[in-house]
Design a protein around this motif. Sequence first.
Motif, PDB file in Angstrom:
ATOM      1  N   GLU A  86       0.950  -1.092  -0.135  1.00  0.00           N
ATOM      2  CA  GLU A  86       0.058  -0.092   0.001  1.00  0.00           C
ATOM      3  C   GLU A  86       0.936   1.292  -0.007  1.00  0.00           C
ATOM      4  O   GLU A  86       0.282   2.207  -0.519  1.00  0.00           O
ATOM      5  CB  GLU A  86      -0.890   0.125   1.340  1.00  0.00           C
ATOM      6  N   GLN A  87       1.868   1.161   0.514  1.00  0.00           N
ATOM      7  CA  GLN A  87       2.726   2.472   0.688  1.00  0.00           C
ATOM      8  C   GLN A  87       3.193   2.723  -0.765  1.00  0.00           C
ATOM      9  O   GLN A  87       3.512   4.075  -0.870  1.00  0.00           O
ATOM     10  CB  GLN A  87       3.973   2.136   1.344  1.00  0.00           C
ATOM     11  N   TYR A  89       1.392   3.251  -3.355  1.00  0.00           N
ATOM     12  CA  TYR A  89       0.400   4.052  -3.684  1.00  0.00           C
ATOM     13  C   TYR A  89       0.183   5.283  -3.009  1.00  0.00           C
ATOM     14  O   TYR A  89      -0.960   6.045  -3.112  1.00  0.00           O
ATOM     15  CB  TYR A  89      -0.890   3.236  -3.896  1.00  0.00           C
ATOM     16  N   ALA A  90       0.904   5.698  -2.292  1.00  0.00           N
ATOM     17  CA  ALA A  90       0.768   7.128  -1.365  1.00  0.00           C
ATOM     18  C   ALA A  90       0.758   8.115  -2.486  1.00  0.00           C
ATOM     19  O   ALA A  90       1.220   8.085  -3.696  1.00  0.00           O
ATOM     20  CB  ALA A  90       2.004   7.249  -0.718  1.00  0.00           C
ATOM     21  N   ALA A 216      -5.396   1.694  -0.851  1.00  0.00           N
ATOM     22  CA  ALA A 216      -4.738   2.802  -0.536  1.00  0.00           C
ATOM     23  C   ALA A 216      -5.533   4.195  -1.311  1.00  0.00           C
ATOM     24  O   ALA A 216      -5.631   5.199  -0.510  1.00  0.00           O
ATOM     25  CB  ALA A 216      -3.370   2.958  -1.119  1.00  0.00           C
ATOM     26  N   GLN A 220      -7.274   7.290   0.476  1.00  0.00           N
ATOM     27  CA  GLN A 220      -6.881   9.068   0.145  1.00  0.00           C
ATOM     28  C   GLN A 220      -8.251   9.477  -0.184  1.00  0.00           C
ATOM     29  O   GLN A 220      -8.080  10.780   0.442  1.00  0.00           O
ATOM     30  CB  GLN A 220      -6.039   8.935  -1.099  1.00  0.00           C
TER      31      GLN A 220
END
Length: 293
Positions: A86-87, A89-90, A216, A220
Amino acid sequence: MSRPPTFVPPPCAAARVLRTARGDFAVLDAVPAAGVRRRGTVLMLPGFTGSKEDFIALLEPLTEAGYRAVTVDGRGQYETPGPEDEQAYAQDELARDVLAQAAALGDGPPHLLGHSLGGQIARAAVLLDPGAFASLTLMSSGPAAIAPVQQQRAKMLADAVTALSMAEVWQAMQAMEPPPPQDAQTRGEDRPGDGGDDSEALRARWLRHSPAQLIATGRQLSNEPDRVAELAALPLPKHVISGERDDTWAVPLLDDMAHRLRAHRTVIRGAEHSPNTDRPEETATALIDFWNR
């Protein structure tokens, strides 16, 4: 999600891989015919659960008006692979991907358009480097988090893709779809925008999305802060376009955002959250008018 009328690109467009400093991205690259005056290049980012095909009905009118139109699958979307982390797709990572895509086009600063989630990623890219783009168009993409009911849906989807396979989630989503109106059933018609004979293509697209990307980016959308003041401070030309109805961001909220941005504002009559598929001809006309300025 946007439901394109077809997944088959028009003759003006080619499906290819755009190679960038941050990796390879699947794109549809539509170019004006020989002899058509070139007016510029447009980079288009799809929304949540969407793909590059969401803009397919815009490609012919845009190229006929002299614009090269490049639509992209972001990392973890459809035909662009992405990690199950998931990181990765920050929002900042996705925004830097857009900067790399714009540079790789090789045409100078493109006009940037983002639909829904794509609009918030586009905004983040512009805030990182406004000089990389000729203009910014936010299509059905609001100033902050999505409506509470949509936040609930995003959480339900995240829970589902965590617990079930993508195929099982697709089957559950289809079971929850309302049936077409009785008069449409009598006439043997599909629901407007349901993809018709391309329903299997919609399923294939869904199955190739990265669950980590969906989790992710859904988070957001549910937690995005209001960054309109930051964006308004940039001298970049801006355009806010939407349908006349929207259950993801209320239309008056989009009106107010456009006012705060001092942006050109277009409302497409007869369209909802996806004017790109609901009313593509009218949407293309509005986009061309803005870019021609």
